[in-house]
Motif scaffolding. Structure first.
Motif, PDB file in Angstrom:
ATOM      1  N   HIS A   5       0.838  -1.206   0.000  1.00  0.00           N
ATOM      2  CA  HIS A   5       0.000   0.000   0.000  1.00  0.00           C
ATOM      3  C   HIS A   5       0.877   1.262   0.000  1.00  0.00           C
ATOM      4  N   ARG A  96      -3.447  10.804  10.359  1.00  0.00           N
ATOM      5  CA  ARG A  96      -4.321   9.646  10.146  1.00  0.00           C
ATOM      6  C   ARG A  96      -5.728  10.104   9.762  1.00  0.00           C
ATOM      7  N   HIS A  99      -5.706  11.465   6.279  1.00  0.00           N
ATOM      8  CA  HIS A  99      -5.592  10.386   5.285  1.00  0.00           C
ATOM      9  C   HIS A  99      -6.974   9.772   4.999  1.00  0.00           C
TER      10      HIS A  99
HETATM   11  C1  HEM Z   1      -2.761   7.348  -3.555  1.00  0.00           C
HETATM   12  C2  HEM Z   1      -2.271   7.050  -2.376  1.00  0.00           C
HETATM   13  C3  HEM Z   1      -3.038   6.445  -1.220  1.00  0.00           C
HETATM   14  C4  HEM Z   1      -4.363   6.117  -1.075  1.00  0.00           C
HETATM   15  C5  HEM Z   1      -5.491   6.278  -2.085  1.00  0.00           C
HETATM   16  C6  HEM Z   1      -4.520   5.574   0.267  1.00  0.00           C
HETATM   17  C7  HEM Z   1      -5.726   5.135   0.815  1.00  0.00           C
HETATM   18  C8  HEM Z   1      -5.889   4.688   2.105  1.00  0.00           C
HETATM   19  C9  HEM Z   1      -7.143   4.329   2.720  1.00  0.00           C
HETATM   20  C10 HEM Z   1      -8.503   4.416   2.024  1.00  0.00           C
HETATM   21  C11 HEM Z   1      -6.894   3.910   3.987  1.00  0.00           C
HETATM   22  C12 HEM Z   1      -7.912   3.459   5.042  1.00  0.00           C
HETATM   23  C13 HEM Z   1      -8.234   4.704   5.863  1.00  0.00           C
HETATM   24  C14 HEM Z   1      -9.072   4.455   7.072  1.00  0.00           C
HETATM   25  O1  HEM Z   1      -9.247   3.314   7.481  1.00  0.00           O
HETATM   26  O2  HEM Z   1      -9.535   5.457   7.636  1.00  0.00           O
HETATM   27  C15 HEM Z   1      -5.477   3.988   4.203  1.00  0.00           C
HETATM   28  C16 HEM Z   1      -4.832   3.666   5.373  1.00  0.00           C
HETATM   29  C17 HEM Z   1      -3.483   3.790   5.582  1.00  0.00           C
HETATM   30  N1  HEM Z   1      -2.554   4.283   4.692  1.00  0.00           N
HETATM   31 FE1  HEM Z   1      -2.930   4.934   2.810  1.00  0.00          FE
HETATM   32  N2  HEM Z   1      -3.310   5.584   0.893  1.00  0.00           N
HETATM   33  C18 HEM Z   1      -2.369   6.108   0.038  1.00  0.00           C
HETATM   34  C19 HEM Z   1      -1.023   6.277   0.266  1.00  0.00           C
HETATM   35  C20 HEM Z   1      -0.373   5.943   1.448  1.00  0.00           C
HETATM   36  C21 HEM Z   1       1.058   6.128   1.704  1.00  0.00           C
HETATM   37  C22 HEM Z   1       2.045   6.714   0.694  1.00  0.00           C
HETATM   38  C23 HEM Z   1       1.303   5.679   2.968  1.00  0.00           C
HETATM   39  C24 HEM Z   1       2.590   5.629   3.755  1.00  0.00           C
HETATM   40  C25 HEM Z   1       3.782   5.855   3.267  1.00  0.00           C
HETATM   41  C26 HEM Z   1       0.027   5.208   3.513  1.00  0.00           C
HETATM   42  C27 HEM Z   1      -0.131   4.673   4.773  1.00  0.00           C
HETATM   43  C28 HEM Z   1      -1.319   4.251   5.309  1.00  0.00           C
HETATM   44  C29 HEM Z   1      -1.461   3.707   6.650  1.00  0.00           C
HETATM   45  C30 HEM Z   1      -0.326   3.495   7.651  1.00  0.00           C
HETATM   46  C31 HEM Z   1      -2.821   3.441   6.826  1.00  0.00           C
HETATM   47  C32 HEM Z   1      -3.492   2.862   8.084  1.00  0.00           C
HETATM   48  C33 HEM Z   1      -4.173   3.982   8.805  1.00  0.00           C
HETATM   49  C34 HEM Z   1      -4.813   3.544  10.095  1.00  0.00           C
HETATM   50  O3  HEM Z   1      -4.226   2.731  10.816  1.00  0.00           O
HETATM   51  O4  HEM Z   1      -5.900   4.055  10.374  1.00  0.00           O
HETATM   52  N3  HEM Z   1      -0.951   5.391   2.565  1.00  0.00           N
HETATM   53  N4  HEM Z   1      -4.886   4.478   3.048  1.00  0.00           N
END
Ligand code: HEM
Ligand code: HEM
Length: 147
Positions: A5, A96, A99
């Motif tokens: 991811h 968070r 995001h």
């Molecule tokens: C186009 C790029 C990205 C998209 C569309 C995306 C999308 C998402 C989505 C939909 C979630 C779930 C959010 C939630 O449960 O509230 C998520 C979680 C997460 N993303 Fe991304 N993401 C992207 C890039 C990244 C990058 C570059 C990183 C780190 C370098 C990252 C790290 C994480 C982490 C650590 C979580 C878990 C968050 C949690 O524990 O609540 N993501 N992402």
């Protein structure tokens, strides 16, 4: 799965930065003459929001990863990606939340945007969607720089 991811997300970030740089350099094709002013304005705002959010989306993920103080982040297991900041609980929570929120705003905008393209194609019947195909004649980039 999380490493995948993050690696894919960072790839999106790099591609989005390149695309944005090209857009700023080369401009965009001149809109179809038949489109009303309010639609041009709405399209322009939506497009710039899309650019902003496809950068803010991975950036907030990277910030979250950094602020969490998690294990080293390796891009497709090839090289280590630097952390943006030292571990920080406050920033971690904000990043968070951001995001999660940015994702849903992005989904909404993409649906609007794709809906608008289909509206142009099927209801208005102009060339807005068709001219995205490769090989269509476009005005030279310099004629509409930074529009
Ligand atoms: C186009 C790029 C990205 C998209 C569309 C995306 C999308 C998402 C989505 C939909 C979630 C779930 C959010 C939630 O449960 O509230 C998520 C979680 C997460 N993303 Fe991304 N993401 C992207 C890039 C990244 C990058 C570059 C990183 C780190 C370098 C990252 C790290 C994480 C982490 C650590 C979580 C878990 C968050 C949690 O524990 O609540 N993501 N992402
Ligand atoms: C079914 C999916 C999609 C369709 C049919 C579609 C269609 C189009 C069309 C026809 C244009 C050109 C508008 C014009 O000529 O003025 C355009 C531009 C654009 N699209 Fe999409 N699009 C889709 C998905 C996306 C997605 C997922 C993103 C980003 C997350 C995106 C971002 C943009 C941006 C930023 C522009 C403006 C380009 C510029 O002027 O610099 N599109 N799209």
């Amino acid at each position: 799965m999380f490493n995948l991811h993050k690696s894919l997300g960072l790839t999106v970030l790099a591609l989005a930065v390149v695309r944005l740089a090209w857009r700023l350099y080369a401009g965009a094709p001149i809109p179809m003459a038949s489109i009303p002013r309010w639609q041009l304005l709405l399209a322009r705002v939506t497009h710039w929001l899309l650019y902003g959010l496809i950068i803010a989306m991975p950036l907030s993920g990277w910030l979250f990863d950094s602020a969490s103080g998690l294990r080293p982040l390796r891009w497709f297991e090839l090289f280590q990606v630097p952390k943006l900041i030292a571990p920080n609980t406050g920033v971690r929570e904000i990043a968070r939340d951001a995001h999660g929120w940015i994702f849903w705003v992005l989904v909404l905008l993409i649906l609007m945007h794709a809906g608008a393209a289909l509206y142009h194609h099927y209801f208005v019947g102009d060339g807005t969607l068709r001219r995205m195909l490769p090989g269509r004649r476009m005005p030279p980039p310099s004629s509409n720089r930074n529009s």
